[in-house]
Design a protein around this motif. Sequence first.
Motif, PDB file in Angstrom:
ATOM      1  N   GLU A  98     -18.686   4.671   4.214  1.00  0.00           N
ATOM      2  CA  GLU A  98     -17.866   4.441   5.410  1.00  0.00           C
ATOM      3  C   GLU A  98     -18.666   4.750   6.678  1.00  0.00           C
ATOM      4  N   ARG A 101     -20.936   1.754   7.423  1.00  0.00           N
ATOM      5  CA  ARG A 101     -20.200   0.620   7.987  1.00  0.00           C
ATOM      6  C   ARG A 101     -19.802   0.887   9.437  1.00  0.00           C
ATOM      7  N   ARG A 102     -19.314   2.079   9.714  1.00  0.00           N
ATOM      8  CA  ARG A 102     -18.871   2.389  11.082  1.00  0.00           C
ATOM      9  C   ARG A 102     -20.064   2.465  12.043  1.00  0.00           C
ATOM     10  N   SER A 103     -21.147   3.100  11.629  1.00  0.00           N
ATOM     11  CA  SER A 103     -22.316   3.207  12.510  1.00  0.00           C
ATOM     12  C   SER A 103     -22.919   1.842  12.791  1.00  0.00           C
ATOM     13  N   ALA A 104     -22.947   0.989  11.776  1.00  0.00           N
ATOM     14  CA  ALA A 104     -23.504  -0.348  11.972  1.00  0.00           C
ATOM     15  C   ALA A 104     -22.668  -1.154  12.958  1.00  0.00           C
ATOM     16  N   ALA A 105     -21.356  -1.011  12.885  1.00  0.00           N
ATOM     17  CA  ALA A 105     -20.494  -1.717  13.838  1.00  0.00           C
ATOM     18  C   ALA A 105     -20.738  -1.220  15.258  1.00  0.00           C
ATOM     19  N   GLU A 106     -20.900   0.092  15.427  1.00  0.00           N
ATOM     20  CA  GLU A 106     -21.171   0.644  16.758  1.00  0.00           C
ATOM     21  C   GLU A 106     -22.542   0.202  17.259  1.00  0.00           C
ATOM     22  N   ALA A 108     -24.134  -2.547  16.508  1.00  0.00           N
ATOM     23  CA  ALA A 108     -24.059  -3.953  16.888  1.00  0.00           C
ATOM     24  C   ALA A 108     -23.389  -4.131  18.240  1.00  0.00           C
ATOM     25  N   ALA A 109     -22.416  -3.276  18.548  1.00  0.00           N
ATOM     26  CA  ALA A 109     -21.671  -3.402  19.797  1.00  0.00           C
ATOM     27  C   ALA A 109     -22.527  -3.070  21.012  1.00  0.00           C
ATOM     28  N   ALA A 147     -23.620  -4.272   5.914  1.00  0.00           N
ATOM     29  CA  ALA A 147     -23.207  -3.737   7.211  1.00  0.00           C
ATOM     30  C   ALA A 147     -24.101  -4.238   8.342  1.00  0.00           C
TER      31      ALA A 147
END
Length: 387
Positions: A98, A101-106, A108-109, A147
């Motif tokens: 988890e 996944r969360r760090s990768a989304a941040e 990318a943002a 991710a």
Amino acid sequence: MTALRLPRADGSLTVHEVTGRPLPVDGARTAPTSRVAYAAAHVVADPLADNTPGRPAVLDWETTLAFRHHLWRQGLGVADAMDTAQRGAGLDWTTTAELIRRSAAEAAAVGGALVCGAGTDQLAPGPHDLDTVRRAYEEQLEVVTAAGATPVLMASRALAATASGPDDYVAVYGALLEQVREPVLLHWLGPAFDPALQGYWGSADLDLATKSLLTIIAEHADRIDGVKVSLLDADREIGLRRALPTGVRCYTGDDFHYPELVLGDELGHSDALLGVFDAVAPAAAAALRSLDAGDREGYRRLLEPTVPLARHLFGPPTFHYKTGIVFLAWLAGHQTHFTMVGGMQSARSLPHLGELFVLADRCGLFPDPSAAAERMRTLLRIAGVEP
């Protein structure tokens, strides 16, 4: 400014006058250009959850991710789900997946650089057959790549317990590297950081282990971005660095000798993937920007004062350095508490933490020295040192 009575290892007390001088670093937030630099980031436990030893980790996700944004704002890349994030020391695989996944989304943002550890820690402790170890790696590799992050093939306790010699490492890593879609990082973590990794690459003889690693790299150089080396042996790292094929980076994980290894010599330099950069991010980023400008003395002036802190932080037993990392993040105001997954806040003594406070203060690492001193005083009161 203020004075604190701090305990020493011999049971005495010493008075420390807090300097009140935050580090005078530049206001730039650009990434360094002359070196690749990742800070291995810690995780922030949920202080209201059951994060006692043996329990699944429960994180404060908002604060954990906010710290990664702090590192990106400094211009550093983030190395996530690594040892500093308490892999194998309280952070279970379910929570790790988890986190990835969360760090990768941040990342990318905001366009932040991110690499994430892929290992085998979903397996029970002890030996397994090689196919089981390979499949565990593949499961984690899929999570990292799905991710959108760059994988770091972490050193595996399961492989160390299973392999009978160098050929087993060649077989497992070769099979994995044949599958990767983009170049990955390899990871050599010495036994000071994890005693279960003694004899990694198939031999306790470091010359033979280096030969085994170089064999793997030579056969798959086009699939390897670099190798992270955490042996706390600068001469050995330099020797390995000079033996790497062209285009394969050496990322220092040496938290004792990083200034000289990153600075390099006429034959080359190491890039950085360091746990200590979690604690000294503003100083590290500013030092690297000085190096970009050709100001080698400015680089040394900013980074070399952090070495005494790093040597204490990573002092034996080295694998408990994560406690000091989280302690410093609390003092610096990046989180509201000194609680860790697995109850690891108890892994360092009060005298050790007191000396860490002094060294960080001398480096100017507290953005608000008064607030840091008050938090230190609170800890001393709880321990019965302050009335």
